[in-house]
Structure formats: structure tokens, C-alpha cells
Design an enzyme around this catalytic site. Structure first.
Site, PDB file in Angstrom:
ATOM      1  N   GLY A  60       4.143  12.384   2.440  1.00 54.23           N
ATOM      2  CA  GLY A  60       5.075  12.153   3.533  1.00 54.23           C
ATOM      3  C   GLY A  60       4.479  11.923   4.908  1.00 54.23           C
ATOM      4  CG  ASP A 118       6.801  14.969   5.431  1.00 55.06           C
ATOM      5  OD1 ASP A 118       6.640  16.212   5.448  1.00 55.06           O
ATOM      6  OD2 ASP A 118       7.174  14.360   4.410  1.00 55.06           O
ATOM      7  CG  ASP A 157      14.009  21.272   4.488  1.00 53.18           C
ATOM      8  OD1 ASP A 157      14.930  21.657   5.207  1.00 53.18           O
ATOM      9  OD2 ASP A 157      14.194  20.873   3.321  1.00 53.18           O
ATOM     10  CE  LYS A 193      16.027  17.828   6.903  1.00 52.32           C
ATOM     11  NZ  LYS A 193      16.241  17.748   5.438  1.00 52.32           N
ATOM     12  CG  PHE A 215      17.841  13.839   2.098  1.00 48.38           C
ATOM     13  CD1 PHE A 215      16.831  14.706   1.722  1.00 48.38           C
ATOM     14  CD2 PHE A 215      17.728  12.493   1.772  1.00 48.38           C
ATOM     15  CE1 PHE A 215      15.728  14.253   1.021  1.00 48.38           C
ATOM     16  CE2 PHE A 215      16.631  12.027   1.074  1.00 48.38           C
ATOM     17  CZ  PHE A 215      15.630  12.912   0.695  1.00 48.38           C
ATOM     18  CB  ILE A 216      16.291  11.896   7.420  1.00 51.25           C
ATOM     19  CG1 ILE A 216      15.115  12.891   7.492  1.00 51.25           C
ATOM     20  CG2 ILE A 216      17.415  12.420   8.283  1.00 51.25           C
ATOM     21  CD1 ILE A 216      13.777  12.286   7.413  1.00 51.25           C
ATOM     22  CG  ASP A 246      10.074  10.624  -0.986  1.00 48.65           C
ATOM     23  OD1 ASP A 246       9.735  11.602  -0.283  1.00 48.65           O
ATOM     24  OD2 ASP A 246      10.298  10.728  -2.208  1.00 48.65           O
TER      25      ASP A 246
HETATM   26  P1  IMP Z   1       9.925  22.736   2.847  1.00 42.46           P
HETATM   27  O1  IMP Z   1       8.926  23.373   1.955  1.00 42.46           O
HETATM   28  O2  IMP Z   1      11.327  23.100   2.472  1.00 42.46           O
HETATM   29  O3  IMP Z   1       9.668  23.017   4.330  1.00 42.46           O
HETATM   30  O4  IMP Z   1       9.888  21.175   2.616  1.00 42.46           O
HETATM   31  C1  IMP Z   1       8.839  20.446   2.997  1.00 42.46           C
HETATM   32  C2  IMP Z   1       8.798  19.094   2.319  1.00 42.46           C
HETATM   33  O5  IMP Z   1      10.052  18.666   1.814  1.00 42.46           O
HETATM   34  C3  IMP Z   1       8.413  18.070   3.338  1.00 42.46           C
HETATM   35  O6  IMP Z   1       7.024  17.956   3.456  1.00 42.46           O
HETATM   36  C4  IMP Z   1       9.066  16.807   2.799  1.00 42.46           C
HETATM   37  O7  IMP Z   1       8.183  16.133   1.941  1.00 42.46           O
HETATM   38  C5  IMP Z   1      10.256  17.285   2.037  1.00 42.46           C
HETATM   39  N1  IMP Z   1      11.524  17.102   2.799  1.00 42.46           N
HETATM   40  C6  IMP Z   1      12.224  18.014   3.493  1.00 42.46           C
HETATM   41  N2  IMP Z   1      13.335  17.505   4.062  1.00 42.46           N
HETATM   42  C7  IMP Z   1      13.344  16.197   3.707  1.00 42.46           C
HETATM   43  C8  IMP Z   1      14.258  15.093   4.010  1.00 42.46           C
HETATM   44  O8  IMP Z   1      15.270  15.213   4.719  1.00 42.46           O
HETATM   45  N3  IMP Z   1      13.911  13.889   3.464  1.00 42.46           N
HETATM   46  C9  IMP Z   1      12.799  13.700   2.696  1.00 42.46           C
HETATM   47  N4  IMP Z   1      11.929  14.692   2.394  1.00 42.46           N
HETATM   48  C10 IMP Z   1      12.204  15.938   2.901  1.00 42.46           C
HETATM   49 MG    MG Z   2       5.819  16.417   2.628  1.00 40.89          MG
END
Ligand code: IMP
Ligand code: MG
Length: 178
Positions: free
Chosen positions: A48, A103, A106, A134, A155-156, A162
Site C-alpha cells: 500500500g 499507507d 486503521d 482513520k 473504505f477508500i 486497493d
Molecule cells: P490496520 O492493521 O487495521 O491498521 O490496517 C492497516 C492496513 O489495512 C493498511 O496498511 C491498509 O493496507 C489496509 N487498509 C485499511 N483501511 C483501508 C482502506 O480504507 N482501503 C484500503 N486498505 C485499507
Molecule cells: Mg498496508
């Protein structure tokens, strides 16, 4: 092009290339100030962060190294919560100032795992630079040092991010329409 379709989902333009580029430049300039004499090693989290890292490193003009790791945690539009290391780190980070380039933060689960792993490998200082965050989705107590743009919990796709592998090549950000 304000509306696009990827697989089964409709997306609408939400952040333009111009806004993205200005925000990324601000992060690069802050890093130049903060880490000028720190000889940092940037770790770009694939897939990402490839576009963010590419643009960011054009503004970063201090002595530094850049390397890559690859993780995956998402299936479709939902985080599985399980983070898999697909490609690990070759360089030593012992005693180094590390900047993790992501990237998006979340839930923070991915970043928590990356930080723990870098600490275990002996990094002296770990900073986090993320293109998007986020804040409302955060489930872990992690410090994010640099955020280009904060977004709502939707979601984006685009600019490296992606939906099921597609949309990473878009130069703007699009939000899912539901
Ligand atoms: P986390 O572990 O929940 O913080 O998620 C991290 C990973 O989820 C990021 O590095 C992204 O690759 C993916 N991700 C989180 N939100 C989105 C979104 O809205 N669109 C696409 N990929 C996302
Ligand atoms: Mg990622």
C-alpha cells in the site's frame, strides 16, 4: 472522473491529487527538520505505501536509507486482524533511527506488530509516518508521528490503497458508496 467502479463496488472522488501532493510534501518537510542529523532508515510497508513512499522520498533531502517490508492483513474491505509477514527486513536496524512509512493506520493492529518487531530487532527510535489515518477506527494505543491526511472511518481506494488488489494506481483517493 468523479465516479468509478471497481469489481462490485462504486466509488466517488474524495481527495484530489493536488491535496494529496501538498499534504505529502508537508510530511517530508517536517521529517527533514526533525531527522536532519539522525541518519534514518525508512521502512516502506508494501504494497500500500509504495506511492506515498515514492512521493515522500522526493521531498526528503537528508542523508537516509530506504528499504521495504511486505505485509498483508486485508481481505476485500475488512481487516482480518491477522497480519502476515510476506517479505521481511534484510537490513540491521540495531541502534538506528527508523521511520515506518505506511499507507494508512486503521485499527493500528498492523502498526503495533511492526513496532514490536522493530523494537525486538534493536531499533533505537521508531517513528511512524502514515499517508492516511482513520482516527475513529483506532483500537491500539500507538503513537503516529506524521499523518498526511486524516479521514473518516470509510473504505477508500487509490494512491497505493486497493480494493481486492485493484485501484492502487489511481492518483486520487476515492471513497466507497454504499
Ligand atoms: P490496520 O492493521 O487495521 O491498521 O490496517 C492497516 C492496513 O489495512 C493498511 O496498511 C491498509 O493496507 C489496509 N487498509 C485499511 N483501511 C483501508 C482502506 O480504507 N482501503 C484500503 N486498505 C485499507
Ligand atoms: Mg498496508
Amino acid at each position: 472522473m468523479d465516479a468509478i467502479k471497481i469489481k462490485d463496488k462504486q466509488f466517488t472522488l474524495s481527495i484530489t491529487e493536488e491535496t494529496i501532493q501538498a499534504a505529502v510534501k508537508r510530511v517530508g518537510e517536517a521529517i527533514n527538520k526533525d531527522l536532519a542529523d539522525k541518519d534514518p532508515i525508512f521502512i516502506c510497508v508494501l504494497n500500500g505505501a509504495f506511492m506515498f513512499a515514492g512521493d515522500l522520498m522526493k521531498t526528503v533531502n537528508i542523508p537516509c536509507e530506504i528499504t521495504f517490508i511486505k505485509l498483508s492483513s486485508y481481505v476485500g474491505t475488512y481487516s482480518t486482524g491477522k497480519v502476515h509477514e510476506v517479505m521481511g527486513l534484510n537490513e540491521s536496524v540495531v541502534g538506528r533511527n527508523v521511520v515506518v512509512v505506511e499507507d494508512i493506520v486503521d485499527t493500528g493492529i498492523t502498526m503495533e506488530k511492526i513496532i514490536a518487531s522493530l523494537k525486538a530487532k534493536g531499533a533505537a527510535d521508531i517513528k511512524v509516518a502514515t499517508f492516511l489515518q482513520k482516527p475513529d477506527a483506532l483500537k491500539r494505543d500507538i503513537a503516529v508521528d506524521y499523518v498526511a491526511i486524516k479521514i473518516p472511518n470509510e473504505f477508500i481506494v487509490g494512491y497505493g490503497l486497493d480494493y481486492d488488489g485493484y485501484g492502487r494506481n489511481l492518483k486520487d483517493i476515492y471513497t466507497v458508496v454504499d
